[in-house]
Design a protein around this motif. Sequence first.
Motif, PDB file in Angstrom:
ATOM      1  N   HIS A 128       2.034 -15.432  -2.392  1.00 16.93           N
ATOM      2  CA  HIS A 128       1.708 -16.553  -1.504  1.00 16.93           C
ATOM      3  C   HIS A 128       2.603 -16.611  -0.273  1.00 16.93           C
ATOM      4  N   ARG A 129       3.364 -15.523  -0.070  1.00 16.68           N
ATOM      5  CA  ARG A 129       4.288 -15.527   1.065  1.00 16.68           C
ATOM      6  C   ARG A 129       3.669 -14.814   2.272  1.00 16.68           C
ATOM      7  N   SER A 130       4.460 -14.787   3.379  1.00 20.56           N
ATOM      8  CA  SER A 130       3.962 -14.081   4.560  1.00 20.56           C
ATOM      9  C   SER A 130       4.252 -12.590   4.395  1.00 20.56           C
ATOM     10  N   VAL A 131       3.470 -11.804   5.086  1.00 17.98           N
ATOM     11  CA  VAL A 131       3.600 -10.364   5.029  1.00 17.98           C
ATOM     12  C   VAL A 131       4.992  -9.919   5.513  1.00 17.98           C
ATOM     13  N   PHE A 132       5.608 -10.725   6.393  1.00 19.29           N
ATOM     14  CA  PHE A 132       6.930 -10.360   6.908  1.00 19.29           C
ATOM     15  C   PHE A 132       8.020 -10.563   5.847  1.00 19.29           C
ATOM     16  N   ALA A 133       7.815 -11.524   4.967  1.00 20.78           N
ATOM     17  CA  ALA A 133       8.767 -11.719   3.863  1.00 20.78           C
ATOM     18  C   ALA A 133       8.740 -10.489   2.952  1.00 20.78           C
ATOM     19  N   TYR A 134       7.553  -9.966   2.680  1.00 24.16           N
ATOM     20  CA  TYR A 134       7.455  -8.772   1.815  1.00 24.16           C
ATOM     21  C   TYR A 134       8.051  -7.557   2.509  1.00 24.16           C
ATOM     22  N   LYS A 135       7.828  -7.458   3.795  1.00 23.59           N
ATOM     23  CA  LYS A 135       8.395  -6.327   4.561  1.00 23.59           C
ATOM     24  C   LYS A 135       9.921  -6.343   4.435  1.00 23.59           C
ATOM     25  N   ARG A 136      10.498  -7.525   4.522  1.00 28.86           N
ATOM     26  CA  ARG A 136      11.958  -7.676   4.415  1.00 28.86           C
ATOM     27  C   ARG A 136      12.476  -7.202   3.054  1.00 28.86           C
ATOM     28  N   ALA A 137      11.692  -7.427   2.014  1.00 31.34           N
ATOM     29  CA  ALA A 137      12.152  -7.109   0.647  1.00 31.34           C
ATOM     30  C   ALA A 137      11.881  -5.658   0.258  1.00 31.34           C
ATOM     31  N   LEU A 138      11.292  -4.874   1.177  1.00 35.58           N
ATOM     32  CA  LEU A 138      10.991  -3.471   0.859  1.00 35.58           C
ATOM     33  C   LEU A 138      11.994  -2.541   1.518  1.00 35.58           C
ATOM     34  N   ARG A 139      12.380  -1.503   0.755  1.00 28.70           N
ATOM     35  CA  ARG A 139      13.176  -0.428   1.359  1.00 28.70           C
ATOM     36  C   ARG A 139      12.289   0.390   2.292  1.00 28.70           C
ATOM     37  N   SER A 140      12.933   1.215   3.121  1.00 27.40           N
ATOM     38  CA  SER A 140      12.155   2.130   3.940  1.00 27.40           C
ATOM     39  C   SER A 140      11.383   3.046   2.988  1.00 27.40           C
ATOM     40  N   ASP A 141      10.138   3.304   3.269  1.00 25.62           N
ATOM     41  CA  ASP A 141       9.271   4.098   2.392  1.00 25.62           C
ATOM     42  C   ASP A 141       8.763   3.301   1.182  1.00 25.62           C
ATOM     43  N   GLY A 142       9.119   2.027   1.114  1.00 24.75           N
ATOM     44  CA  GLY A 142       8.740   1.214  -0.040  1.00 24.75           C
ATOM     45  C   GLY A 142       7.271   0.809  -0.016  1.00 24.75           C
ATOM     46  N   ARG A 143       6.780   0.383  -1.178  1.00 29.11           N
ATOM     47  CA  ARG A 143       5.378  -0.019  -1.317  1.00 29.11           C
ATOM     48  C   ARG A 143       5.285  -1.415  -1.905  1.00 29.11           C
ATOM     49  N   TYR A 144       4.384  -2.204  -1.368  1.00 26.48           N
ATOM     50  CA  TYR A 144       4.117  -3.539  -1.905  1.00 26.48           C
ATOM     51  C   TYR A 144       2.621  -3.603  -2.224  1.00 26.48           C
ATOM     52  N   TYR A 145       2.274  -4.075  -3.425  1.00 24.97           N
ATOM     53  CA  TYR A 145       0.861  -4.261  -3.772  1.00 24.97           C
ATOM     54  C   TYR A 145       0.607  -5.657  -4.298  1.00 24.97           C
ATOM     55  N   LEU A 146      -0.387  -6.301  -3.717  1.00 28.00           N
ATOM     56  CA  LEU A 146      -0.785  -7.638  -4.167  1.00 28.00           C
ATOM     57  C   LEU A 146      -1.916  -7.493  -5.188  1.00 28.00           C
ATOM     58  N   ALA A 147      -1.682  -8.025  -6.402  1.00 26.89           N
ATOM     59  CA  ALA A 147      -2.756  -7.996  -7.409  1.00 26.89           C
ATOM     60  C   ALA A 147      -3.521  -9.314  -7.427  1.00 26.89           C
ATOM     61  N   GLY A 148      -2.828 -10.412  -7.213  1.00 22.62           N
ATOM     62  CA  GLY A 148      -3.468 -11.724  -7.201  1.00 22.62           C
ATOM     63  C   GLY A 148      -2.648 -12.650  -6.331  1.00 22.62           C
TER      64      GLY A 148
END
Length: 320
Positions: free
Chosen positions: A219-239
């Motif tokens: 439920h967060r903004s895409v920029f919050a997820y970007k901040r929590a990812l390392r370079s080369d990292g992956r984020y997947y939203l399931a729900g």
Amino acid sequence: MKAIVYTRYGPPEVLQLKEIAKPTPKDDEVLIKVQAVSVNRSDWEGLRGKPLYARIGGLLRPRHQILGSDIAGRVEMAGRNISRYQPGDEVFGDILPRLGGFAEYVCAPENRLALKPARMTFEEAAAIPQSAVIALQGIRDKGQIQPGQKVLINGAGGGAGAVAVQLAKLYGAEVTGVDNTGKLDFMRSLGADHVIDYTQEDFTKNGKQYDLILDIVAHRSVFAYKRALRSDGRYYLAGGSVATMLQILLLGPWISMIANKRIRILAVQPSLEDMVYVTELYEAGKVTSVIDKTYALSEVPEAIGYVGDGHAQGKVVITV
Ligand SMILES: NC(=O)c1ccc[n+]([C@@H]2O[C@H](COP(=O)([O-])OP(=O)(O)OC[C@H]3O[C@@H](n4cnc5c(N)ncnc54)[C@H](OP(=O)(O)O)[C@@H]3O)[C@@H](O)[C@H]2O)c1
């Protein structure tokens, strides 16, 4: 037959135990006498009609009047074109697109079903399908997890999360589980190396970064997820929320270009092969089935409420 029926979106009170006609299988379907059916968050979403994607095919009223997708039971009758199963076979599977599992009988196409392992109870089998496939495709296929990587699972104390934590550990990752205060010990018991109480700490604001984030309740903004990812990292939203999904659809590809981070929606593909693979891990004792509570068919409203209110640790199963 008895079934739990609803005709409008709302709280668990709109669900009613009713006597309705037993379904008849089409040529390419089997009729199953349901023995157990598990509750997923998708049932809660389908009941409430929230987030908005839960109303696909039924904007004002539910498209299907009986919820319940993860079923286990005995084949009672096989349609003319059925080759794989015969009456008496014990089967299980996820019938998400058509639903109807909160009932004594349901029809399902054979390509949605696998034979239930004899040593597994119907309840254990019903607890597997949807959560196992979400977890496997999120962690192994899309996540492409590697030993030693740092993985965060948001919503790790629920159905899909509990399997995802165990799979991530099995693949050698260092796992952080995020859920509410009451589920911290539960996440540790699944193997999580670190736990975060989301009511106390925002994992996107504590300075830590991960190689993979699997988000069950985004439920967060895409920029919050970007901040929590390392370079080369992956984020997947399931729900999660539709607002977050739309942001990811619009901005995810752009973030990949500027920041070398992949932020995407996990579109789970129905897969018998994946379901059977995780079931084999259960049988081999590599993944543990976590059934928090079982309820009777007449208690489906309480059971869905229990999951929706966030009390369930792992899965809730209805014994029919
Ligand atoms: N992507 C696809 O193709 C696909 C396919 C099928 C299903 N799905 C979706 O996948 C999801 C699967 O959910 P599930 O069945 O595993 O749900 P679940 O069993 O309810 O687990 C969700 C967990 O997240 C926790 N939670 C709630 N808010 C949170 C927050 N802000 N931060 C961290 N944790 C939070 C919940 O506890 P509390 O509520 O107490 O906090 C609960 O423990 C559903 O949304 C379903 O619609 C997706």
